[in-house]
Write a protein that holds these residues in place. Structure first.
Motif, PDB file in Angstrom:
ATOM      1  N   CYS A  35      27.832  43.588  53.541  1.00 41.39           N
ATOM      2  CA  CYS A  35      27.079  42.850  52.375  1.00 41.39           C
ATOM      3  C   CYS A  35      27.340  41.378  52.125  1.00 41.39           C
ATOM      4  O   CYS A  35      28.499  41.147  52.456  1.00 41.39           O
ATOM      5  CB  CYS A  35      27.150  43.582  50.976  1.00 41.39           C
ATOM      6  N   SER A  36      26.537  40.535  52.027  1.00 40.52           N
ATOM      7  CA  SER A  36      26.605  39.393  51.212  1.00 40.52           C
ATOM      8  C   SER A  36      27.146  39.082  49.995  1.00 40.52           C
ATOM      9  O   SER A  36      27.390  38.245  49.505  1.00 40.52           O
ATOM     10  CB  SER A  36      25.278  38.460  51.578  1.00 40.52           C
ATOM     11  N   CYS A  42      29.954  48.063  42.496  1.00 40.60           N
ATOM     12  CA  CYS A  42      28.982  48.736  43.724  1.00 40.60           C
ATOM     13  C   CYS A  42      29.580  50.240  44.086  1.00 40.60           C
ATOM     14  O   CYS A  42      30.630  50.416  44.115  1.00 40.60           O
ATOM     15  CB  CYS A  42      29.083  47.787  45.033  1.00 40.60           C
ATOM     16  N   GLU A  91      23.321  44.910  52.194  1.00 42.58           N
ATOM     17  CA  GLU A  91      22.113  44.310  51.741  1.00 42.58           C
ATOM     18  C   GLU A  91      21.260  44.331  53.157  1.00 42.58           C
ATOM     19  O   GLU A  91      21.706  44.003  54.126  1.00 42.58           O
ATOM     20  CB  GLU A  91      22.743  42.843  51.801  1.00 42.58           C
ATOM     21  N   SER A 122      17.400  44.052  46.862  1.00 40.38           N
ATOM     22  CA  SER A 122      17.841  43.120  47.532  1.00 40.38           C
ATOM     23  C   SER A 122      18.661  42.340  46.674  1.00 40.38           C
ATOM     24  O   SER A 122      18.561  42.221  45.096  1.00 40.38           O
ATOM     25  CB  SER A 122      16.788  42.327  48.397  1.00 40.38           C
ATOM     26  N   ASN A 123      19.645  41.485  47.134  1.00 41.58           N
ATOM     27  CA  ASN A 123      20.650  40.736  46.099  1.00 41.58           C
ATOM     28  C   ASN A 123      19.916  39.343  46.336  1.00 41.58           C
ATOM     29  O   ASN A 123      20.847  38.374  45.867  1.00 41.58           O
ATOM     30  CB  ASN A 123      21.993  40.852  46.658  1.00 41.58           C
ATOM     31  N   THR A 125      19.995  37.003  48.744  1.00 37.35           N
ATOM     32  CA  THR A 125      20.813  35.783  49.370  1.00 37.35           C
ATOM     33  C   THR A 125      20.265  35.532  50.736  1.00 37.35           C
ATOM     34  O   THR A 125      20.742  34.734  51.199  1.00 37.35           O
ATOM     35  CB  THR A 125      22.262  36.424  49.876  1.00 37.35           C
ATOM     36  N   GLN A 144      14.385  42.043  43.400  1.00 38.71           N
ATOM     37  CA  GLN A 144      15.588  41.131  43.495  1.00 38.71           C
ATOM     38  C   GLN A 144      16.305  40.985  42.500  1.00 38.71           C
ATOM     39  O   GLN A 144      16.263  41.232  41.541  1.00 38.71           O
ATOM     40  CB  GLN A 144      15.035  39.706  43.916  1.00 38.71           C
TER      41      GLN A 144
END
Length: 259
Positions: A35-36, A42, A91, A122-123, A125, A144
């Protein structure tokens, strides 16, 4: 403290708090998180600082094959998904073949489960990549993350890995021209000796200002519901989430709350 990883490419279906009967798609490894972000809440745990071995992602063909197998089985059992959800162990838009996988999924959905929506959690990024941005425009549920209007809060709560600019992310979110949902997880607690709380009056009022700039079609409001990597976080009470939702609705946006 106990967290978990999804051990399959296709998982579920599960009853999602936000989306209904959801068939999950994990584009990340089945044995490690990629993940970014490294969000302190989490359910998959913390993102490894270093990997003992190279992380192996499923190929585009593997994902397509698994969906081709799973969707007919669900139909034969009388259970079709409300939504096909890209989530999993990190992600999803980090996958180098993300755009092609979305195209394959749309094709299979149209053939095998035409009433199902496609969702991506999605985050935000990877929105600087045109192929990712354009693929997200094709799905029904482009969801998002925006956990705060303050970069310092995001640094503490979401722990971005690599360069992160909230200003750039907001500009990219504005680029969807309303074809997106913003999801925000509200939480309070302590991390590394610092207080984290994105429910304060200052946090909420500034976050509402960003919503007015982004103009999403919907705002998802939720709090922690499963185990988190640290035990110093507090679930936000339902009445507080309701109060936040009312403020969002007063700004003219639809809301969905998960307690």
């Amino acid at each position: 403290m106990a967290t978990f990883l999804f051990d399959e490419i296709i998982f579920g279906p599960v009853q999602s708090r936000r989306l209904g009967v959801s068939l999950g798609v994990n584009l990340l490894p089945v044995n490690v998180k990629v993940c970014s972000f490294d969000c302190i809440y989490c359910e998959c745990g913390f993102t490894p600082k270093k990997y003992k071995e190279k992380a192996v992602l499923p190929t585009r063909q593997e994902v397509k094959q698994k969906l081709e197998e799973k969707l007919p089985k669900m139909a034969a059992g009388g259970q079709k998904p409300d939504v096909i959800t890209f989530a999993g162990n990190g992600e999803p838009t980090l996958h180098p073949e993300f755009a092609g996988i979305i195209d394959d999924t749309i094709e299979l959905r149209n053939q095998l489960a035409p009433k199902a929506r496609i969702a991506v959690l999605s985050n935000a990024t990877m929105l600087h990549k045109p192929e990712v941005f354009n693929a997200l425009l094709k799905v029904e549920e482009n969801i998002q993350k925006l956990d705060s209007a303050f970069e310092e809060t995001i640094e503490l709560l979401d722990c971005p890995r690599g360069n992160f600019s909230l200003q750039k992310v907001v500009e990219q979110l504005k680029g969807f021209k309303g074809k997106l949902t913003i999801q925000t997880l509200f939480v309070k607690g302590e991390f590394k000796g610092q207080t984290v709380d994105n429910t304060t009056e200052k946090e909420i009022s500034t976050w509402l200002e960003l919503l007015q700039k982004i103009k999403p079609q919907q705002v998802m409001i939720y709090t922690i519901a499963r185990d988190t990597p640290i035990d110093t976080l507090e679930k936000i009470p339902a009445e507080k989430l309701d109060a936040i939702a009312r403020q969002v609705e007063n700004e003219g946006f639809r809301t969905q709350i998960s307690y």
